[in-house]
Write an enzyme that holds these catalytic residues in place. Structure first.
Site, PDB file in Angstrom:
ATOM      1  N   CYS A 250     -31.491  58.112  36.269  1.00 22.09           N
ATOM      2  CA  CYS A 250     -32.687  57.376  36.694  1.00 22.09           C
ATOM      3  C   CYS A 250     -32.569  56.965  38.158  1.00 22.09           C
ATOM      4  O   CYS A 250     -31.820  56.041  38.495  1.00 22.09           O
ATOM      5  CB  CYS A 250     -32.861  56.138  35.812  1.00 22.09           C
ATOM      6  SG  CYS A 250     -34.217  55.070  36.323  1.00 22.09           S
TER       7      CYS A 250
ATOM      8  N   CYS B   2     -33.808  53.421  39.062  1.00 16.58           N
ATOM      9  CA  CYS B   2     -32.898  52.345  38.649  1.00 16.58           C
ATOM     10  C   CYS B   2     -31.742  52.197  39.631  1.00 16.58           C
ATOM     11  O   CYS B   2     -31.319  51.087  39.959  1.00 16.58           O
ATOM     12  CB  CYS B   2     -32.277  52.627  37.281  1.00 16.58           C
ATOM     13  SG  CYS B   2     -33.452  52.992  35.993  1.00 16.58           S
ATOM     14  N   ASP B   3     -31.196  53.310  40.064  1.00 14.98           N
ATOM     15  CA  ASP B   3     -29.869  53.269  40.685  1.00 14.98           C
ATOM     16  C   ASP B   3     -29.813  53.659  42.163  1.00 14.98           C
ATOM     17  O   ASP B   3     -28.755  53.559  42.789  1.00 14.98           O
ATOM     18  CB  ASP B   3     -28.916  54.179  39.899  1.00 14.98           C
ATOM     19  CG  ASP B   3     -28.753  53.709  38.456  1.00 14.98           C
ATOM     20  OD1 ASP B   3     -28.975  52.514  38.214  1.00 14.98           O
ATOM     21  OD2 ASP B   3     -28.421  54.536  37.593  1.00 14.98           O
TER      22      ASP B   3
END
Lengths: 108, 407
Positions: B135, B138-139
């Site tokens: 993701c 997200c990261d």
């Protein structure tokens, strides 16, 4: 729940005795937000023996990385200041989280 | 307490929610079972949403929130549940969930979608959250000014690589195809090829992810000559397609070789009353708009199915006296003639009920009894077929009717 940041992390986690669970999260991580209410409930249920905390990585990215956290969601378990478990990944769910918390709870 | 619905939709992505909008607006009692607190499926984790018609600028989460509100407006219910099984019980379907609940419904629409595929290479599991990610939104933050590799070359892989370049120092995309060939759309290819932060390694696959506490390098294998190369990288983003979420359907509905649900163009599976829509089914294009389209089709198909099935149950299956069912069509002269003859007999006075099934409008029942030629007449008693006659000649009709009246 205890909110961590770069100023209190050292004292509350690294120098603290006992078992501490830290939820590394951020606003942009959907799965983190999804798990948050479950984590809250777990924290209430197991709070008598374990300490639960969360850390918004916004503004604390370097701190997270110093704890070898490079992806969200990440739940890191510390025992007497030492990292002893790190849960992460797309398929992490409340069930797996609670199972691990329980294991630490029984040993605490 | 038993919870009864006309249709239960499993999975609240764009396909499921579109089905809910149509079903609830069609006055069906509609429930969506979604395992996440927030509906939207995979579209919820996609930021850039550039090609949903009528929305020039929107995001995945925003569009999905609109879908949800739209479904709720027409009366669809949402519940947070993970389905573990569907069991057909005659006309009804019984749905069991992980939380121990049981739901009873007349029809089911499966819209469980797909989830990111795991590569299964050495180090992938070990370094989750420590350098392996599925993701980018997200990261990406963690990889400011660092080097990452991306595995995959479809739309998601290229889109996410472009997104990552806003944060990282360099993205190296590992592509299994020959030089210059990507599965992604042309518009994305152009953007990737002209992006100075993106590099490609062609004809190669990821063999292993290595590191100490965190990922620091990957092992790449050239599939043409078998040569292994080590590449230093701080992160590995995996976008190698998706796998359908159909584990709970195995042995119930027909699945393809790759475990996608097989449907016809009405979204029907091989089990009457069970439908599938969106990414979970065998199809050519997996997008929000095609999922939405599937949802509309399935909801209308469910409406028709319930109409036909309930008519059949009420007028034939649940009737105490013998029922004479005539399969006919307004365009078939012979069947019109036969209907006339039968009507004239006033069968009702003789304790026999007559029901007409138009084989064009009610294909469901006609197909169930394998009616290939019309007119055809079947006599039912207590849900069982007891006698059948197909394209009868005049003497045959007389014989048959004589038999009926003495039934």
């Amino acid at each position: 729940m205890l909110e961590l940041n770069k100023d209190n992390f050292e004292n509350e986690v690294i120098k603290a005795a006992g078992t501490i669970v830290v939820d590394f999260w951020s606003e942009s991580c959907e799965l983190c937000l999804e798990l948050m209410p479950d984590y809250q409930r777990i924290a209430e249920e197991y709070g008598d023996k374990l300490k639960f905390a969360k850390l918004d990585i916004k503004g604390s990215r370097r701190l997270a990385m110093s704890q070898q956290v490079m992806g969200l969601p990440s739940f890191v378990f510390y025992v007497d200041g030492k990292k002893s478990e790190h849960l992460s990944g797309e398929d992490l769910d409340a069930e797996e989280l609670e199972k691990t918390v329980k294991e630490f709870y029984e040993q605490a | 307490m038993e919870q009864v619905y006309d249709v239960i939709i499993i999975g609240g992505g764009p396909g499921g929610m579109s089905a809910a909008i149509y079903a609830a607006r069609g006055r069906l009692k509609t429930l969506i079972l979604e395992e996440k607190r927030k509906a939207g499926g995979q579209a919820r984790t996609t930021w850039e949403m550039e090609n949903y018609p009528g929305f020039k600028e929107t995001t995945g989460p925003e569009l999905m929130e609109n879908f949800r509100e739209h479904a709720v407006k027409f009366g669809a219910e949402f519940k947070k549940e993970t389905v573990i099984s569907i069991k057909p019980s005659g006309f009804w379907k019984i749905i069991k969930t992980k939380s121990g609940q049981e739901y009873k419904t007349k029809a089911v629409i499966v819209s469980t979608g797909a989830e990111p595929r795991i590569l299964g290479v050495k180090g992938e599991k070990e370094f989750r959250g420590r350098g392996v990610s599925y993701c980018a939104t997200c990261d990406a933050d963690f990889y400011q000014d660092l080097d990452v590799v991306v595995i995959g070359n479809g739309n998601t892989a290229i889109e996410e690589s472009i997104y990552l370049t806003k944060f990282v120092n360099k993205v190296t995309i590992i592509v299994i195809h020959d030089q210059g060939i990507l599965d992604a759309d042309k518009i994305l290819q152009e953007q990737a090829f002209s992006n100075e932060k993106i590099e490609f390694v062609w004809s190669s696959v990821l063999e292993e992810i290595r590191g100490d506490e965190l990922v620091d390098r990957v092992l790449i294998k050239n599939i043409k000559n078998g040569e292994m190369t080590e590449l230093s990288a701080n992160g590995v983003f995996v976008f190698v397609g998706t796998v359908p979420r159909t584990e709970f359907l195995k042995g119930l509905v027909r699945l393809s070789k790759f475990n996608y649900v097989e449907t016809n163009e009405m979204m029907e599976t091989n089990v009457p009353g069970i439908y599938a829509v969106g990414d979970v089914r065998v199809k050519f294009l997996r997008q929000v708009i095609t999922a939405a389209s599937d949802g509309a089709t399935a909801a209308v198909a469910v409406e028709k199915y319930l109409e036909q099935e309930e008519y059949w149950r009420k007028n034939v299956m649940e009737v105490a006296e013998p029922v004479l069912v005539v399969f006919w069509s307004p365009v078939n002269q012979d069947s019109l003639k036969l209907l006339g003859q039968l009507e004239a007999l006033k069968l009702a006075d003789k304790g026999v009920k007559m029901v007409k099934i138009d084989t064009y409008r009610n294909k469901l029942i006609a197909d169930r009894y394998q009616i290939k030629e019309i007119p055809a007449v079947i006599i039912f008693e207590h849900e069982e077929e007891v006698k059948r006659i197909v394209q009868p000649s005049e003497p045959e009709i007389e014989d048959f009717i004589a038999g009926v009246v003495t039934v």
